[in-house]
Design an enzyme around this catalytic site. Structure first.
Site, PDB file in Angstrom:
ATOM      1  NE  ARG A  58      -2.669   0.508   3.518  1.00 40.07           N
ATOM      2  CZ  ARG A  58      -2.014   1.052   4.557  1.00 40.07           C
ATOM      3  NH1 ARG A  58      -1.580   2.294   4.494  1.00 40.07           N
ATOM      4  NH2 ARG A  58      -1.786   0.360   5.640  1.00 40.07           N
ATOM      5  CE1 TYR A 111     -17.466   9.791 -15.361  1.00 37.14           C
ATOM      6  CE2 TYR A 111     -16.395   9.759 -13.232  1.00 37.14           C
ATOM      7  CZ  TYR A 111     -17.114   9.122 -14.217  1.00 37.14           C
ATOM      8  OH  TYR A 111     -17.472   7.811 -14.064  1.00 37.14           O
ATOM      9  CE  LYS A 208     -13.106   6.706 -18.818  1.00 34.15           C
ATOM     10  NZ  LYS A 208     -12.980   6.600 -17.406  1.00 34.15           N
TER      11      LYS A 208
HETATM   12  C1  LIG Z   1     -12.729  12.977 -17.161  1.00 37.45           C
HETATM   13  C2  LIG Z   1     -12.844  11.852 -16.174  1.00 37.45           C
HETATM   14  N1  LIG Z   1     -12.294  11.977 -14.959  1.00 37.45           N
HETATM   15  C3  LIG Z   1     -12.386  10.990 -14.033  1.00 37.45           C
HETATM   16  C4  LIG Z   1     -13.068   9.826 -14.293  1.00 37.45           C
HETATM   17  C5  LIG Z   1     -13.164   8.753 -13.245  1.00 37.45           C
HETATM   18  O1  LIG Z   1     -12.356   7.675 -13.566  1.00 37.45           O
HETATM   19  P1  LIG Z   1     -12.621   6.155 -13.138  1.00 37.45           P
HETATM   20  O2  LIG Z   1     -13.867   5.694 -13.785  1.00 37.45           O
HETATM   21  O3  LIG Z   1     -11.385   5.450 -13.600  1.00 37.45           O
HETATM   22  O4  LIG Z   1     -12.750   6.134 -11.640  1.00 37.45           O
HETATM   23  C6  LIG Z   1     -13.657   9.645 -15.559  1.00 37.45           C
HETATM   24  C7  LIG Z   1     -14.390   8.389 -15.883  1.00 37.45           C
HETATM   25  O5  LIG Z   1     -15.074   8.297 -16.873  1.00 37.45           O
HETATM   26  C8  LIG Z   1     -13.553  10.693 -16.521  1.00 37.45           C
HETATM   27  O6  LIG Z   1     -14.105  10.583 -17.750  1.00 37.45           O
END
Ligand SMILES: Cc1ncc(COP(=O)(O)O)c(C=O)c1O
Length: 393
Positions: A58, A111, A208
């Site tokens: 961790r 998001y 992504k």
């Molecule tokens: C721009 C953006 N930030 C943060 C996140 C969150 O990521 P995660 O789904 O890996 O937790 C996403 C998820 O789609 C996103 O598109």
């Protein structure tokens, strides 16, 4: 090998890989929770930070650290901490950098869960947030208060593709004694390096583009300075959203092809956006590579390419959009983006549903908006798929 001064593509392939006694060309997977000390003194020294070496996974793990070093180099940061998800990186930024009574200014169209985390949870600890279109620099300047500690920008924003001038936002934040934190998920470090433009912290959902193969959920948070890096890392260590070595190994593998995947996906996206823009059944199409995008010039200035995300609306609104999504055969109807495969989704009822309609509209997420995350398939096949689906919409 010191790759810090080498080109971006060389860093993608070689950065962070540790020297291995057996000569392994890739980073081995250290599937262990803990690391034995040679003796009590070595253990005590490692805990005191007086001796190098690992303690407990961790706190740090060689496979994860290899990925962290690579991403730190790609973003030109001091250091990087990997997290179990992108939201792990977002929550770490909020928790490490905000105290009771502090205020944050945020891009309205962030998001959805980044906004829900702030409004439903950080607010319980006395943190307030103002949302606005951060591309409007006058409005941004007006929203910053004496107690503002973070200007939080998602650029390009998800899914409305609004671009914020990061250099100008950094100046406004710094003049007020605040930090600029940038969610760089949509651009990836291949297309945009926020730390070079003045940001203090950059984070990603590596789920992504960085991983790129739709097989891992994960995040990274990169700091410009040692002080900020220590703050963020210690929050991950204590809160616990650390990355697993298997996750890290897959991401390190995906990362190596980031540049060629991105080039291919954005070339596809350019062709599809031009085609969509003139299609009689399409109300509007928004893509950073189209001269019709209101921030085309800004995007060209601060990014090295437009990326591979298109948003558009089918004539006939939500119902026509739903018929389109039910009719595509090659694109998968799924949330997420940045993988080699093309995905289509409806943000208002999916990724951004939890925000509520008012907050969605504030962030440019209209009910009829369709998000199309372009992959690396043959563009002719993607266009043929959209053509037959639009005929049914
Ligand atoms: C721009 C953006 N930030 C943060 C996140 C969150 O990521 P995660 O789904 O890996 O937790 C996403 C998820 O789609 C996103 O598109």
């Amino acid at each position: 090998m010191d790759t810090r001064k080498m080109g971006f593509n060389t860093r993608l392939v070689h950065a962070g890989i540790p020297d291995d006694a057996l000569g392994s060309v890739t980073t081995p997977i250290y599937q262990t929770s803990t690391f034995a000390f040679r003796n009590a003194k070595q253990g005590a020294d490692r805990f005191a930070g007086a001796a190098p070496g690992f303690i407990y996974s961790r706190i740090g793990n060689p496979t994860v650290c290899a990925l962290e070093e690579a991403v730190a180099q790609l973003e030109n940061g001091f250091g990087c901490t990997a997290t179990s998800s992108g939201m792990g990186a977002v929550s770490t930024a909020y928790m490490a950098l905000l105290n009771q009574g502090d205020h944050m200014v945020s891009t309205a169209g962030v998001y959805g869960p980044s906004r829900v985390l702030m409004d439903k949870h950080m607010s319980r600890f006395g943190v307030a947030c103002t949302y606005l279109d951060t591309s409007d620099l006058d409005a941004l300047a007006r929203a910053i208060r004496p107690e503002t500690r973070i200007v939080y920008v998602e650029s390009p924003s998800n899914p409305s593709m609004i671009v914020t001038d990061l250099e100008a936002a950094a100046k406004l934040a710094h003049d007020a004694g605040a930090l600029l934190v940038v969610d760089n998920t949509f651009a990836s470090p291949y297309l945009q390096k926020p730390l070079d433009l003045g940001a203090d912290v950059v984070l990603h959902s590596i789920t992504k583009y960085i991983n790129g193969h739709a097989d891992v959920v994960g995040g990274v948070i990169v700091a410009k300075t040692e002080e900020l890096h220590k703050k963020l890392r210690s929050m991950v260590v204590i809160m616990g959203p650390c990355m697993d070595p298997h996750q890290a190994s897959l991401v390190s593998r995906g990362l190596k092809t980031l540049a060629i995947r991105m080039e291919r996906a954005q070339a596809n996206a350019m062709a599809i956006a031009l085609w969509l823009e003139q299609h009689p059944k399409v109300e509007w199409a928004s893509f950073l590579g189209l001269p019709s995008h209101p921030q085309y010039d800004l995007a060209r200035r601060q990014m090295t390419g437009p990326g591979a995300m298109i948003s558009f609306e089918v004539k006939g609104g939500v119902e026509a959009g739903a018929r389109l999504m039910d009719s595509v055969k090659l694109a998968a109807l799924a949330v997420s983006l940045g993988g080699v495969e093309t995905l289509i989704c409806h943000p208002a009822s999916m990724t951004h549903a939890s925000m509520g309609k008012a907050a969605r509209l504030e962030g440019g997420v209209t009910d009829g908006l369709v998000r199309y995350a372009v992959g690396i398939e043959d563009v002719e096949d993607l266009i043929a798929d959209l053509e037959q689906a639009l005929a049914k919409a």
